[in-house]
Motif scaffolding. Structure first.
Motif, PDB file in Angstrom:
ATOM      1  N   PHE A  36      12.341  15.100  12.955  1.00 52.90           N
ATOM      2  CA  PHE A  36      11.370  14.739  12.088  1.00 52.90           C
ATOM      3  C   PHE A  36      11.827  13.785  10.987  1.00 52.90           C
ATOM      4  N   LEU A  37      13.301  14.046  10.794  1.00 50.04           N
ATOM      5  CA  LEU A  37      13.849  13.202   9.712  1.00 50.04           C
ATOM      6  C   LEU A  37      13.823  11.620  10.171  1.00 50.04           C
ATOM      7  N   ALA A  38      14.187  11.498  11.544  1.00 46.27           N
ATOM      8  CA  ALA A  38      14.017  10.154  12.171  1.00 46.27           C
ATOM      9  C   ALA A  38      12.630   9.518  12.032  1.00 46.27           C
ATOM     10  N   SER A  39      11.651  10.313  12.432  1.00 42.91           N
ATOM     11  CA  SER A  39      10.190   9.740  12.298  1.00 42.91           C
ATOM     12  C   SER A  39       9.748   9.453  11.023  1.00 42.91           C
ATOM     13  N   TYR A  40      10.304  10.164  10.140  1.00 38.53           N
ATOM     14  CA  TYR A  40       9.623   9.932   8.738  1.00 38.53           C
ATOM     15  C   TYR A  40      10.489   9.239   7.686  1.00 38.53           C
ATOM     16  N   GLU A  41      11.751   8.773   7.992  1.00 31.85           N
ATOM     17  CA  GLU A  41      12.756   8.384   7.341  1.00 31.85           C
ATOM     18  C   GLU A  41      12.101   7.183   6.398  1.00 31.85           C
ATOM     19  N   ASN A  42      11.184   6.214   7.072  1.00 29.58           N
ATOM     20  CA  ASN A  42      10.950   5.174   6.412  1.00 29.58           C
ATOM     21  C   ASN A  42       9.354   5.137   6.272  1.00 29.58           C
ATOM     22  N   ALA A  43       8.677   6.488   6.241  1.00 25.15           N
ATOM     23  CA  ALA A  43       7.296   6.594   6.479  1.00 25.15           C
ATOM     24  C   ALA A  43       6.743   6.038   5.075  1.00 25.15           C
ATOM     25  N   PRO A  44       5.539   5.244   5.342  1.00 27.88           N
ATOM     26  CA  PRO A  44       4.924   4.551   4.153  1.00 27.88           C
ATOM     27  C   PRO A  44       4.148   5.424   3.416  1.00 27.88           C
ATOM     28  N   ASP A  45       3.487   5.320   2.038  1.00 24.19           N
ATOM     29  CA  ASP A  45       2.566   6.051   1.470  1.00 24.19           C
ATOM     30  C   ASP A  45       1.257   5.443   2.083  1.00 24.19           C
ATOM     31  N   LEU A  46       0.323   6.408   2.810  1.00 25.60           N
ATOM     32  CA  LEU A  46      -0.683   5.976   3.237  1.00 25.60           C
ATOM     33  C   LEU A  46      -2.083   6.084   2.332  1.00 25.60           C
ATOM     34  N   ASN A  47      -1.664   6.822   1.092  1.00 26.90           N
ATOM     35  CA  ASN A  47      -2.781   7.038   0.331  1.00 26.90           C
ATOM     36  C   ASN A  47      -3.459   5.500  -0.270  1.00 26.90           C
ATOM     37  N   VAL A  48      -4.609   5.396  -0.469  1.00 25.29           N
ATOM     38  CA  VAL A  48      -5.326   3.977  -1.159  1.00 25.29           C
ATOM     39  C   VAL A  48      -5.410   4.680  -2.536  1.00 25.29           C
ATOM     40  N   ASP A  49      -4.842   3.640  -3.307  1.00 24.34           N
ATOM     41  CA  ASP A  49      -4.979   3.750  -4.732  1.00 24.34           C
ATOM     42  C   ASP A  49      -6.316   3.135  -5.025  1.00 24.34           C
ATOM     43  N   THR A  50      -7.258   3.846  -5.321  1.00 26.08           N
ATOM     44  CA  THR A  50      -8.488   3.720  -5.911  1.00 26.08           C
ATOM     45  C   THR A  50      -8.703   2.658  -7.092  1.00 26.08           C
ATOM     46  N   SER A  51      -7.786   2.929  -7.896  1.00 24.66           N
ATOM     47  CA  SER A  51      -7.722   1.743  -8.941  1.00 24.66           C
ATOM     48  C   SER A  51      -7.183   0.678  -8.814  1.00 24.66           C
ATOM     49  N   LYS A  52      -6.481   0.170  -7.597  1.00 29.70           N
ATOM     50  CA  LYS A  52      -6.116  -1.074  -7.143  1.00 29.70           C
ATOM     51  C   LYS A  52      -6.699  -1.165  -5.546  1.00 29.70           C
ATOM     52  N   ALA A  53      -7.781  -0.828  -5.375  1.00 27.67           N
ATOM     53  CA  ALA A  53      -8.403  -1.013  -3.945  1.00 27.67           C
ATOM     54  C   ALA A  53      -8.182  -2.375  -3.600  1.00 27.67           C
ATOM     55  N   SER A  54      -8.201  -3.407  -4.396  1.00 28.97           N
ATOM     56  CA  SER A  54      -8.576  -4.908  -3.890  1.00 28.97           C
ATOM     57  C   SER A  54      -6.866  -5.224  -3.710  1.00 28.97           C
ATOM     58  N   SER A  55      -6.195  -4.586  -3.968  1.00 27.50           N
ATOM     59  CA  SER A  55      -4.525  -5.186  -3.933  1.00 27.50           C
ATOM     60  C   SER A  55      -3.944  -4.391  -2.551  1.00 27.50           C
ATOM     61  N   SER A  56      -2.687  -4.976  -2.274  1.00 26.89           N
ATOM     62  CA  SER A  56      -1.966  -4.259  -1.336  1.00 26.89           C
ATOM     63  C   SER A  56      -1.700  -2.926  -1.529  1.00 26.89           C
ATOM     64  N   LYS A  57      -1.710  -2.189  -0.336  1.00 26.13           N
ATOM     65  CA  LYS A  57      -1.206  -0.914  -0.556  1.00 26.13           C
ATOM     66  C   LYS A  57       0.394  -0.625  -0.163  1.00 26.13           C
ATOM     67  N   GLY A  58       0.877  -1.738  -0.221  1.00 20.22           N
ATOM     68  CA  GLY A  58       2.370  -1.628   0.402  1.00 20.22           C
ATOM     69  C   GLY A  58       3.097  -1.288  -0.841  1.00 20.22           C
ATOM     70  N   SER A  59       3.268  -0.014  -1.167  1.00 17.26           N
ATOM     71  CA  SER A  59       4.185   0.530  -2.062  1.00 17.26           C
ATOM     72  C   SER A  59       5.275   1.283  -1.674  1.00 17.26           C
ATOM     73  N   LYS A  60       6.372   1.463  -2.464  1.00 17.44           N
ATOM     74  CA  LYS A  60       7.500   2.060  -2.010  1.00 17.44           C
ATOM     75  C   LYS A  60       7.560   3.393  -2.756  1.00 17.44           C
ATOM     76  N   SER A  61       8.419   4.257  -1.676  1.00 15.22           N
ATOM     77  CA  SER A  61       8.725   5.644  -2.231  1.00 15.22           C
ATOM     78  C   SER A  61       9.840   6.107  -1.565  1.00 15.22           C
ATOM     79  N   ARG A  62      10.363   7.066  -1.985  1.00 12.51           N
ATOM     80  CA  ARG A  62      11.880   7.670  -1.438  1.00 12.51           C
ATOM     81  C   ARG A  62      12.076   7.721  -0.002  1.00 12.51           C
ATOM     82  N   PHE A  63      10.467   7.925   0.590  1.00 13.47           N
ATOM     83  CA  PHE A  63      10.540   8.065   2.166  1.00 13.47           C
ATOM     84  C   PHE A  63       9.963   6.847   2.722  1.00 13.47           C
ATOM     85  N   GLY A  64       9.918   5.684   2.045  1.00  9.43           N
ATOM     86  CA  GLY A  64       9.222   4.562   2.776  1.00  9.43           C
ATOM     87  C   GLY A  64       9.390   3.175   2.283  1.00  9.43           C
TER      88      GLY A  64
END
Length: 564
Positions: free
Chosen positions: A429-457
């Motif tokens: 599971f560590l290998a599968s999710y080490e670079n897992a992106p944030d899949l949540n849509v930011d509704t306040s920025k719905a027209s912009s990219s969702k390519g955000s960064k987090s500790r795990f992605g």
């Protein structure tokens, strides 16, 4: 609350009920038993599936059946073959200690001649699907002139499946002296029409309110981009290691696609859809009932009649168009006093449907964040520890190997041994999710990219066309040869097999180099890789930007290629 032995049921029925482990009637049983036992009034009962409806009508009818009569005394109509067999099985369990009562199921997809032979034995109770009942009535093999009880179970489902004309034909041919018992989870206008036309001053009893979901079910949703639905589904499964649920899809093709992906990714899953033969359908349903499968992916029609009481989750891969269908779906979990969860995976355009469902449920559906890689790894780690703690150790079988094992592992102290042991499973599971992106849509920025960064992605590319998101977009081939523009030809390790297309490449370039008027030349998307031309002044900036991008979970490799 009364006990079953206080209801006045026959001793033989009480003995069967006791053997089945029933002590007190469920709310719907407590309300309907005295009405059917002591009065001849018609009843409209509003209750979710799994609330004990079969016993609610079955026990009082069985109490009053005349075993010596050769006439059909009760007809139970239900929407599907599976439910027909389930009701028959339940009624047979209730009559285990009763003498002379015969119950025959008749349904489509099976030999009608075999069913006619069973009818010739003069059963007292028939359980039928509407289409097969009409067929047998037309052949004069099913005679309803003497019935005392007519039960419509899951009446709303029968109507939604197109049995309106069949129900009208059956109801119009039954005696006016019968008692009609209509059970439904919802109260659409057609149910009200049947009650008005064919029932005599019916008493309405309900558990909860009409058209509302089961009380034991919590409702929540995740908001993602449409292309991330499947990844969100996997995370739901991974963060719930003990999941036992149904995933509802809109079409047969989608059902097959989602199930195939889950199976390919190692999940205990299978599909239930209309293309399956009856034999394969039975095999899949039995595997699921026996919990040899954790996840069943199904269409609404294919899942009808599947009666399972212990579902932990119902997952809406797509929201249905009709809010009542949502109520039926969610009512499959949270049965028999247990808690259940109904989860919907939404994209932005589906939020309007959610409001309609909330109005019918009369409750708010809570938005939850899609589980992160950290959430999942933590849940899986403690699930593994839980399994290790509770595993049954068979000393007799492992004794012969223990000395060798002790010798092999003696160099590890206690803490190191635990770390090694847990890591065997946890590293996956560590290998599968080490670079897992944030899949949540930011509704306040719905027209912009969702390519955000987090500790795990890292950044993940959203391949929804920019034109739908309000970005400027660049038309294919807008870069023109000639003049002072020199094009660099770029090679990318993503192609058609990864669902890449020309429009997505253009949008990726625009998003990676925002605010720059970048000329793009010829684009070729081949099976496993792609080439495209770009103003050579931006080739290094583009390469740097693409290093931070993943496309559908795959790291993008971009390098300068030789000119054509």
């Amino acid at each position: 609350m009364i006990l079953f032995n206080e209801t006045g049921l026959a001793p033989s029925l009480l003995k069967a009920v006791e053997q089945l482990g029933f002590v007190s009637p469920t709310p719907i049983q407590e309300k309907t038993l005295p009405l059917i036992l002591n009065e001849r009034t018609d009843i409209v009962a509003l209750a979710q599936t799994g609330t004990g409806k079969t016993a609610a009508f079955g026990l009082p009818i069985l109490h009053q059946i005349e075993p010596n009569s050769k006439n059909v005394q009760a007809l139970v109509l239900c929407p599907t073959r599976e439910l027909c067999l389930q009701i028959t099985n339940d009624l047979n369990n209730y009559t285990k200690f009763s003498q002379g009562i015969q119950i025959v199921p008749v349904y489509g997809g099976a030999s009608i001649n075999d069913q006619i032979r069973l009818l010739d034995r003069n059963p007292q109770i028939i359980v039928a699907t509407p289409g097969r009942a009409v067929d047998l009535i037309n052949r004069k093999k099913l005679k309803l002139g003497s019935i005392s009880w007519l039960v419509l179970d899951e009446a709303d489902e029968m109507l939604s499946m197109g049995f309106k004309d069949d129900l009208d034909a059956i109801l119009s041919g039954t005696p006016s002296t019968k008692q009609t018992l209509l059970f439904s989870a919802t109260m659409p206008s057609e149910i009200a029409r049947i009650a008005s036309k064919y029932m005599k001053n019916p008493i309405e009893v309900s558990v909860g309110k009409a058209n509302q979901g089961a009380e034991n079910v919590s409702h929540e949703y995740f908001l993602v981009h449409a292309k991330d639905r499947y990844e969100a589904l996997k995370r739901i499964a991974d963060v719930n290691p003990k999941i036992y649920g149904i995933v509802f899809c809109r079409t047969r093709a989608e059902t097959k696609d989602v199930a195939d992906k889950l199976i390919g990714d190692g999940y205990s899953a299978d599909a239930l859809h209309g293309d399956l033969s009856q034999e394969m359908r039975d095999i899949v349903m039995n595997r699921f009932r026996n919990r040899h499968l954790q996840i069943l992916v199904a269409t609404d029609v294919a899942a009808r009649g599947l009666d399972v009481n212990d579902l932990t989750h119902v997952i809406n891969y797509n929201l249905p168009d009709d809010p009542e269908v949502y109520i039926h779906r969610s009512g499959r979990t949270g049965r028999a006093g247990k808690k259940g969860i109904s989860i919907s995976i939404l994209h932005l355009k589906e939020r309007g449907k959610l409001k309609d469902i909330e109005r019918m449920l009369n409750k708010k559906i809570e938005q939850k964040p899609v589980p992160s890689g950290k959430d999942i790894c933590e849940k899986q780690l403690f699930n593994l520890v839980d399994k290790v703690e509770k595993v049954e150790v068979n000393t007799q079988h492992i004794d012969d190997y223990l000395q060798v094992i002790y010798k092999k592992l003696e160099w590890l102290d206690r803490e190191e041994l635990i770390k090694h042991f847990v890591s065997v499973e946890f590293n996956r599971f560590l290998a599968s999710y080490e670079n897992a992106p944030d899949l949540n849509v930011d509704t306040s920025k719905a027209s912009s990219s969702k390519g955000s960064k987090s500790r795990f992605g890292n950044t993940t590319w959203d391949d929804e066309p920019r034109s739908r998101r309000g970005g400027r977009g660049m038309s294919e081939g807008s870069g023109k040869r000639g003049g002072r523009i020199q094009f660099a030809r770029m090679f990318m390790n993503i192609g058609k097999s990864d669902r890449m297309d020309k429009r997505t490449i253009i949008n990726m370039v625009n998003q990676t180099l925002p605010g720059k008027s970048v000329e793009i030349g010829e684009i070729e998307v081949l099976r496993n890789f792609s080439f495209f031309e770009i103003d050579n002044r931006y080739e290094q900036d583009l390469q740097r930007g693409f290093r931070q991008i993943q496309f559908k979970g795959k790291q993008i490799g971009l390098e300068v290629a030789k000119p054509k």
